[in-house]
Write a protein that holds these residues in place. Sequence first.
Motif, PDB file in Angstrom:
ATOM      1  N   SER A  38      -4.696  10.082   0.718  1.00  0.00           N
ATOM      2  CA  SER A  38      -5.327   9.823  -0.309  1.00  0.00           C
ATOM      3  C   SER A  38      -6.706  10.352  -0.434  1.00  0.00           C
ATOM      4  O   SER A  38      -7.208  10.790  -1.669  1.00  0.00           O
ATOM      5  CB  SER A  38      -5.385   8.311  -0.518  1.00  0.00           C
ATOM      6  OG  SER A  38      -4.336   7.848  -0.412  1.00  0.00           O
TER       7      SER A  38
ATOM      8  N   LEU B 246       1.911   6.009  -7.517  1.00  0.00           N
ATOM      9  CA  LEU B 246       0.580   6.246  -8.272  1.00  0.00           C
ATOM     10  C   LEU B 246       0.691   7.480  -9.269  1.00  0.00           C
ATOM     11  O   LEU B 246       0.091   7.401 -10.278  1.00  0.00           O
ATOM     12  CB  LEU B 246      -0.595   6.669  -7.293  1.00  0.00           C
ATOM     13  CG  LEU B 246      -1.929   6.703  -7.960  1.00  0.00           C
ATOM     14  CD1 LEU B 246      -2.225   5.219  -8.484  1.00  0.00           C
ATOM     15  CD2 LEU B 246      -2.999   6.687  -6.691  1.00  0.00           C
TER      16      LEU B 246
ATOM     17  N   ASN C 161       0.556  11.321   2.502  1.00  0.00           N
ATOM     18  CA  ASN C 161       0.741   9.748   2.034  1.00  0.00           C
ATOM     19  C   ASN C 161       2.371   9.504   2.485  1.00  0.00           C
ATOM     20  O   ASN C 161       2.767   8.468   2.745  1.00  0.00           O
ATOM     21  CB  ASN C 161       0.652   9.700   0.279  1.00  0.00           C
ATOM     22  CG  ASN C 161      -0.770   9.569   0.112  1.00  0.00           C
ATOM     23  OD1 ASN C 161      -1.636   9.098   1.121  1.00  0.00           O
ATOM     24  ND2 ASN C 161      -1.295   9.628  -1.047  1.00  0.00           N
TER      25      ASN C 161
ATOM     26  N   LEU D 101      -7.107   3.519  -3.508  1.00  0.00           N
ATOM     27  CA  LEU D 101      -6.044   3.718  -2.441  1.00  0.00           C
ATOM     28  C   LEU D 101      -6.449   3.748  -1.058  1.00  0.00           C
ATOM     29  O   LEU D 101      -5.826   3.171  -0.140  1.00  0.00           O
ATOM     30  CB  LEU D 101      -4.942   4.692  -2.896  1.00  0.00           C
ATOM     31  CG  LEU D 101      -3.575   4.911  -2.126  1.00  0.00           C
ATOM     32  CD1 LEU D 101      -2.820   3.299  -1.944  1.00  0.00           C
ATOM     33  CD2 LEU D 101      -2.854   5.971  -2.387  1.00  0.00           C
TER      34      LEU D 101
ATOM     35  N   VAL E  33       2.216   1.879  -3.477  1.00  0.00           N
ATOM     36  CA  VAL E  33       1.526   2.262  -4.241  1.00  0.00           C
ATOM     37  C   VAL E  33       0.990   3.567  -4.157  1.00  0.00           C
ATOM     38  O   VAL E  33       0.889   4.358  -5.402  1.00  0.00           O
ATOM     39  CB  VAL E  33      -0.064   1.404  -4.110  1.00  0.00           C
ATOM     40  CG1 VAL E  33      -1.153   2.019  -4.898  1.00  0.00           C
ATOM     41  CG2 VAL E  33      -0.046  -0.181  -4.506  1.00  0.00           C
ATOM     42  N   ALA E  34       1.066   4.219  -3.081  1.00  0.00           N
ATOM     43  CA  ALA E  34       1.045   5.478  -2.784  1.00  0.00           C
ATOM     44  C   ALA E  34       2.105   6.456  -3.301  1.00  0.00           C
ATOM     45  O   ALA E  34       1.930   7.553  -3.938  1.00  0.00           O
ATOM     46  CB  ALA E  34       0.829   5.920  -1.384  1.00  0.00           C
TER      47      ALA E  34
ATOM     48  N   VAL F  67       0.721  -1.382  -0.043  1.00  0.00           N
ATOM     49  CA  VAL F  67      -0.024  -0.117   0.055  1.00  0.00           C
ATOM     50  C   VAL F  67       0.776   1.047  -0.056  1.00  0.00           C
ATOM     51  O   VAL F  67       0.653   2.201  -0.602  1.00  0.00           O
ATOM     52  CB  VAL F  67      -0.875  -0.050   1.112  1.00  0.00           C
ATOM     53  CG1 VAL F  67      -1.665   1.260   1.309  1.00  0.00           C
ATOM     54  CG2 VAL F  67      -1.753  -1.004   1.272  1.00  0.00           C
TER      55      VAL F  67
ATOM     56  N   SER G  15       1.210   0.090  -9.402  1.00  0.00           N
ATOM     57  CA  SER G  15       0.367   1.487  -9.091  1.00  0.00           C
ATOM     58  C   SER G  15       0.267   2.269 -10.373  1.00  0.00           C
ATOM     59  O   SER G  15      -0.948   2.586 -10.609  1.00  0.00           O
ATOM     60  CB  SER G  15       1.181   2.251  -8.184  1.00  0.00           C
ATOM     61  OG  SER G  15       0.679   3.491  -7.727  1.00  0.00           O
TER      62      SER G  15
ATOM     63  N   SER H 264      -8.523   6.617  -8.697  1.00  0.00           N
ATOM     64  CA  SER H 264      -7.354   5.873  -8.367  1.00  0.00           C
ATOM     65  C   SER H 264      -7.054   5.855  -6.996  1.00  0.00           C
ATOM     66  O   SER H 264      -6.631   5.144  -6.010  1.00  0.00           O
ATOM     67  CB  SER H 264      -6.309   5.747  -9.214  1.00  0.00           C
ATOM     68  OG  SER H 264      -5.781   7.099  -9.232  1.00  0.00           O
TER      69      SER H 264
END
Length: 544
Positions: A103, A42, A122, A185, A38-39, A35, A165, A181
Amino acid sequence: MTLNNGTTSPDPAAGAARTPGYAGTLAAACGAVFVAQVANALPASLNGLFQQDLNTHGSQLTWITAAFMIAVVCFEFTFGVLGDLFGRRRLVLAGTALVAVGSTVAALAPTVQVLWLGAALNGLGAGAMFPGSLTALTAAARGPRQRAHAVAVWSGFLSAGAAVSPLLGGVFAGIGSWRGSFWVLVALALISMVVTAALASESRAPEGRRLDVAGQVTFALGLVLVLYGAVEGPESGWTTLPVLLSLCLGAVFLAAFVVVELGADSPIFDLRLFRNRAFAVSSAAAVIGMLAFLGACFATSMWLGPVQHQDPLRVALPFLLLQGPAFLLIPVVSRLLHRVAPARLLTSGFVLMTVGCLLCARLDVTDPGLGAFLVPALLIGAGFALTVSSVTAVALGSVPPHLAGMASATTNMLRDLGFALGPVVVGAVALSTAGSAFAADLSGTALPAADAAAAQEVAAAGGPIAVNSLPAGAPGSAARDLALDALGSGFSTAFLVCAGAGAVAAALTAFGMAGVRAGGPAGDEVPPSGRDGRADPAVGIARP
């Protein structure tokens, strides 16, 4: 049996069946780092949409990525101490909650400035999740082999998050809005919180751990000011007062940080580690090499997005090759770390990244095809797969065991510092070069005076990237081809800079570590971490 971090573990002879918590902690830690990454990644496929929807220019796009990484780097050590004091599981939960909040802010952002705030939140959350999840995992692991496997799996999920991501961003941008998106998240962060709360075991190591407030403040202020000057310099001008003041004050605060750390009872950054040649060389290579990698990733996202205006899903595809190998090659790299000297893996990885960046520098900005990216992106991705775990292995193998935790935490921070510097350096080089090239081309163009003057006015406000984005028929749009060529030249130069950084990192590991044995030669021994001469009890857990 009592561990050196103050927690207890079952008798090793009892076997894995009597060590509850490892499998659950592994699942929670991998989910958390997925996670967090991904943040981080992205925005890579969304820069073009940010530019269109929020009317951003070059340095504003750089800040979206930089805000995240600066927050990670500035507070990573302090978050590690907080985890040791109050619990790593609690730290991961708090960090994941911050990612959910950040997010949400990003998804609702009406301006790019609010998007910066979301990225920074984030980054703060990820800065807690990275060390918290890995330290919790290594605390739950039994023995060096299980710990090495856990670190490899954790690193793989980190890379999987980075690979997935941009694809996630591209898919949702295609079916709706880039904001969707970020809502995904938020959902992933909430799921990760539930998994962590339900499955992860808690661990702490409070003995000897104290917050270094003076070190944290001077480091954060110094880093933010220096990076602000580096980001704003290309567009505002390197000799403007705000840029000069930020660079000078940043240097002063960083110098103060060094002085503070040399006299601190519990430093967040033990500078004496650098008396060990192998550690010093691998640390420098980590900063420079990771600058090359994330700089190449940022240049790719800008080349395909705001420069060529390609669909976000197409922008995301090269990132499967840039980030995917680090996940797919987990078993291979794990075995290689047991059979090949990590320094050799580092050198090989940096060489592959250098070759890939050199190939990227030869790309034609007027060619929208993705085929030319396949080989260089795969080389860069394979090189990163060899280096991301090897740099930690070198750090842990080059210092005495009682300093393993501090060495690993320091290496982690320096690697992330390279990640933070990558977009900043690439943005500064590319935009400065493009701005100079566009000004020179515009002065010698045969465009009508009115079109040239309008293009010059737009470039003065937002650089050639703004001219390149003008709609057909708008004042100044006649100079779009000049702007595109200038941007191609700028980002090609940036890829060359990344190649140079990769080559320097390869040379450092190949020649700087020649003849160095694991643990360091006799003259390289680092004194114990505690100021009273005792080993720091908090460094018994490795934190790559």
